[in-house]
Design an enzyme around this catalytic site. Structure first.
Site, PDB file in Angstrom:
ATOM      1  N   ASP A 158      -0.083  -2.680   9.125  1.00  0.00           N
ATOM      2  CA  ASP A 158      -1.530  -2.717   8.921  1.00  0.00           C
ATOM      3  C   ASP A 158      -2.077  -4.130   9.126  1.00  0.00           C
ATOM      4  OD1 ASP A 158      -0.664  -0.287   8.089  1.00  0.00           O
ATOM      5  OD2 ASP A 158      -1.903  -0.215   6.292  1.00  0.00           O
ATOM      6  N   HIS A 187      -0.170   4.773  12.888  1.00  0.00           N
ATOM      7  CA  HIS A 187      -1.001   4.607  11.700  1.00  0.00           C
ATOM      8  C   HIS A 187      -2.375   5.247  11.930  1.00  0.00           C
ATOM      9  CE1 HIS A 187      -2.918   2.525   8.219  1.00  0.00           C
ATOM     10  NE2 HIS A 187      -1.694   2.631   7.733  1.00  0.00           N
ATOM     11  N   HIS A 216       0.863  -1.170   0.000  1.00  0.00           N
ATOM     12  CA  HIS A 216       0.000   0.000   0.000  1.00  0.00           C
ATOM     13  C   HIS A 216       0.901   1.221   0.000  1.00  0.00           C
ATOM     14  CE1 HIS A 216      -3.910  -2.100   1.541  1.00  0.00           C
ATOM     15  NE2 HIS A 216      -3.789  -2.113   0.231  1.00  0.00           N
ATOM     16  N   ASP A 255       1.160   4.154   1.170  1.00  0.00           N
ATOM     17  CA  ASP A 255       1.626   4.906   2.338  1.00  0.00           C
ATOM     18  C   ASP A 255       2.731   4.176   3.090  1.00  0.00           C
ATOM     19  OD1 ASP A 255      -0.498   3.087   2.905  1.00  0.00           O
ATOM     20  OD2 ASP A 255      -0.814   3.990   4.865  1.00  0.00           O
ATOM     21  N   HIS A 256       3.118   3.008   2.588  1.00  0.00           N
ATOM     22  CA  HIS A 256       4.201   2.262   3.221  1.00  0.00           C
ATOM     23  C   HIS A 256       5.428   2.092   2.312  1.00  0.00           C
ATOM     24  CE1 HIS A 256       1.988   0.920   6.881  1.00  0.00           C
ATOM     25  NE2 HIS A 256       0.973   1.261   6.101  1.00  0.00           N
TER      26      HIS A 256
END
EC number: 3.1.26.11
Length: 305
Positions: free
Chosen positions: A212, A270, A64, A66-67
């Site tokens: 996550d 997060h 993802h 954002d990582h």
């Protein structure tokens, strides 16, 4: 010896309220290890005075954006700064092709060896090991394949009994070997036994990173009794249905996990961009696990003692 964690990014999908997408840096002895690399990670490293070419290894939990959207820029900057030492990147198998296409399209020729090591998201494994540290991966429960990481310090040096060392005039050149558990002999035949001059060293330190994930017990065997547990806490528990839908966790659930695995400390992170103030998430977690803290950007957290 240092075992510290620097928070570079603590937000979830979107940068908001001065918080950045996920990224963390471990300083272990003289080694720098980067965990995830959201957009803007290299700017955060610069802000906190970390030289990017000191990073030896990067761990990407999942694909993802954002990582990992900051990874291409970070590697390119390393190249511009004349890096020559190898860089090891652990990540999902598809990440290798993403990197290849990006560098091929931009006609980028790296002046150093980029060693990509694909992760198996289905099985726990020891993915890195040397004489000081062991890194284990384990599967998490997210919408895409996602991996958690546990960093286990190996045996620390024994403690010298300073008074006895001084009294017996033990040669300075023997100190390091005695602390490593080795007996030392002089040319005249005198032997100094490590057991006579040392005490057990400090307990080994450990850090677990649960990126996550929907909170469940499937990954708890891999994070038992960890010194510091980072666990995502995207939502307040009032949004549990949203957390289940997106396969994320609430702050309350993160605290419950920390309590069950007997972690010594919990770091929440997060955070959803719906929260300008994350204090309510911390308050929620502390009701279950008082040793909870928020992953505050720019702050170094000591791992163990």
């Amino acid at each position: 010896m240092k075992f510290e964690l620097l928070i570079l990014g603590s937000n979830s999908a979107l940068p908001a309220y001065g918080r950045h997408p996920t990224a963390q840096l471990i300083r272990f002895y003289n080694d720098y290890l980067l965990i995830d690399c959201g957009e803007g990670t290299q700017m955060q490293l610069q802000s906190y005075g970390v030289k990017v070419n000191r990073i030896s290894t990067i761990f990407i939990s999942h694909l993802h954006g954002d990582h990992f959207f900051g990874l291409i820029g970070l590697i390119s900057t390393m190249n511009h700064l004349g890096r020559s030492s190898p860089l090891v990147v652990f990540g999902p198998a598809d990440l290798e092709e993403i990197l290849r296409v990006q560098f091929e399209a931009s006609k980028t020729l790296l002046g150093f060896s980029l060693q990509f090591k694909p992760l198996n998201h289905d099985l726990p494994a020891v993915i890195m090991e040397n004489d000081r540290i062991e890194v284990r991966s384990f599967p998490l429960n997210h919408r895409v394949s996602c991996t958690g990481f546990r960093f286990n310090e190996k045996n620390r040096p024994l403690k010298l009994i300073k008074e006895k060392v001084k009294k017996d005039q033990v040669p300075v050149s023997f100190m390091k070997k005695l602390k490593a558990g080795e007996d030392c002999s002089t040319g005249e035949g005198k032997t100094y036994f490590s057991a006579d001059y040392t005490l057990p060293g400090p307990s080994n330190r450990s850090y677990a990173y649960c990126s996550d994930t929907m909170a469940d017990e499937s990954y708890e065997p891999y994070i038992q009794k960890v010194d510091v547990l980072y666990h995502e806490a995207t939502f307040l528990h009032e949004l549990l249905s949203r957390a289940v839908q997106t396969k994320h966790s609430t702050a309350l659930q993160a605290a419950e996990v920390a309590k069950r695995v007997q972690a010594k400390q919990l770091l929440l992170g997060h955070f959803s961009s719906r929260y300008e103030n994350v204090q309510p998430l911390l308050t929620e977690a502390k009701k279950v696990f008082p040793q909870a803290l928020c992953a505050e950007e720019g702050k170094w957290f000591e791992i163990g003692t």
